[in-house]
Design an enzyme around this catalytic site. Structure first.
Site, PDB file in Angstrom:
ATOM      1  N   LYS A   1      66.126  57.491  65.345  1.00  0.00           N
ATOM      2  CA  LYS A   1      65.298  56.668  64.452  1.00  0.00           C
ATOM      3  C   LYS A   1      63.964  57.353  64.192  1.00  0.00           C
ATOM      4  O   LYS A   1      63.236  57.722  65.124  1.00  0.00           O
ATOM      5  CB  LYS A   1      65.052  55.285  65.064  1.00  0.00           C
ATOM      6  CG  LYS A   1      66.279  54.404  65.096  1.00  0.00           C
ATOM      7  CD  LYS A   1      65.988  53.077  65.784  1.00  0.00           C
ATOM      8  CE  LYS A   1      65.562  52.014  64.829  1.00  0.00           C
ATOM      9  NZ  LYS A   1      65.494  50.675  65.464  1.00  0.00           N
TER      10      LYS A   1
HETATM   11  C1  E4P Z   1      65.548  47.294  64.213  1.00  0.00           C
HETATM   12  O1  E4P Z   1      66.131  47.892  65.116  1.00  0.00           O
HETATM   13  C2  E4P Z   1      64.120  46.908  64.440  1.00  0.00           C
HETATM   14  O2  E4P Z   1      63.503  47.866  65.282  1.00  0.00           O
HETATM   15  C3  E4P Z   1      64.007  45.545  65.062  1.00  0.00           C
HETATM   16  O3  E4P Z   1      65.041  44.709  64.588  1.00  0.00           O
HETATM   17  C4  E4P Z   1      62.653  44.954  64.772  1.00  0.00           C
HETATM   18  O4  E4P Z   1      62.759  43.570  64.974  1.00  0.00           O
HETATM   19  P1  E4P Z   1      61.472  42.657  65.296  1.00  0.00           P
HETATM   20  O5  E4P Z   1      60.761  42.408  63.984  1.00  0.00           O
HETATM   21  O6  E4P Z   1      62.046  41.402  65.895  1.00  0.00           O
HETATM   22  O7  E4P Z   1      60.619  43.436  66.285  1.00  0.00           O
END
Ligand code: E4P
Length: 225
Positions: A94
């Site tokens: 990522k």
């Molecule tokens: C995806 O993997 C994102 O990092 C994650 O879903 C972010 O979600 P949040 O807004 O609950 O932190």
């Protein structure tokens, strides 16, 4: 094809939810890692990679550098470390979206490393990441809605762009906060929804289900006496 991933670095949760046969992958991010008991980062991701490989689950691991060159180095380190543990076709690195980050995405993609470009809030961000070679783009669905954005529209526009440009890139909707978000995201064009253990657990629950089952058992038990 619409897929469900679990959004956590907790191996026990991953194992339990995977036992239901409903997930195809795991996504993590630095905050999710930080929710786990303090430990060696390498050991944690290696343990996740080992289980994901055994279970044919994809695994997304995010870099934690802030400068593009450092991101590239970390991405290479993570990939080199994990490629002997998990099938590289299941491993995604990522990289957060940004202008200079596009060059990191392109370099990694050109080297055959699958990139999940994350922290996206607009169709432009996801479209540019896909043009740079990202195999996955991650929309922060609820965080976008929190700022009065329209995640459904962003998903639809991104999907059209990817299709019209024959880009082999899948859209992930993260930042999911309700069962409705899951259905809405799938319905509006995302390929993959990634959500927490709590959301996944809630997907099969409804008060009228409990009421119906209880009613059936009550009636039957009265009859069978
Ligand atoms: C995806 O993997 C994102 O990092 C994650 O879903 C972010 O979600 P949040 O807004 O609950 O932190």
């Amino acid at each position: 094809m619409r897929k469900l991933y679990i959004d956590t670095a907790n191996l026990d949760d991953i194992k339990r939810i995977n036992s239901f046969g409903i997930i195809k992958g795991v996504t993590t991010n630095p905050s999710l890692i930080a929710k786990e008991p303090k430990q060696n980062f390498d050991a944690l991701i290696e343990e996740l990679a080992e289980f994901c490989d055994e279970s044919s689950l994809s695994l997304s691991v995010e870099v934690f550098a802030s400068e593009p060159e450092e991101m590239y180095k970390q991405a290479k380190e993570i990939h080199t470390k994990l490629k002997s543990i998990i099938d590289p076709d299941l491993l995604r690195i990522k990289i957060p979206i940004g202008l200079e980050e596009l060059s990191v995405i392109k370099r990694l993609s050109d080297e055959g490393i699958d990139v999940n470009c994350t922290c996206c809030f607009t169709e432009q961000q996801m479209q540019f990441a896909a043009l740079s070679g990202a195999k996955y783009v991650s929309l922060f669905y609820s965080r976008l809605r929190d700022t009065s954005g329209n995640p459904k529209e962003v998903l639809n526009r991104t999907r059209d762009f990817l299709y019209e440009n024959n880009l082999l890139c899948e859209i992930i909707a993260g930042s999911i906060r309700s069962q409705g978000d899951v259905s809405d995201a799938w319905h509006n064009g995302c390929d993959i929804v990634t959500c927490s253990t709590k959301i996944i657990e809630g997907m099969t629950q409804h008060p009228k289900t409990d009421e119906s089952v209880a009613g059936f058992l009550k009636d039957f038990n009265n009859w069978i006496k």
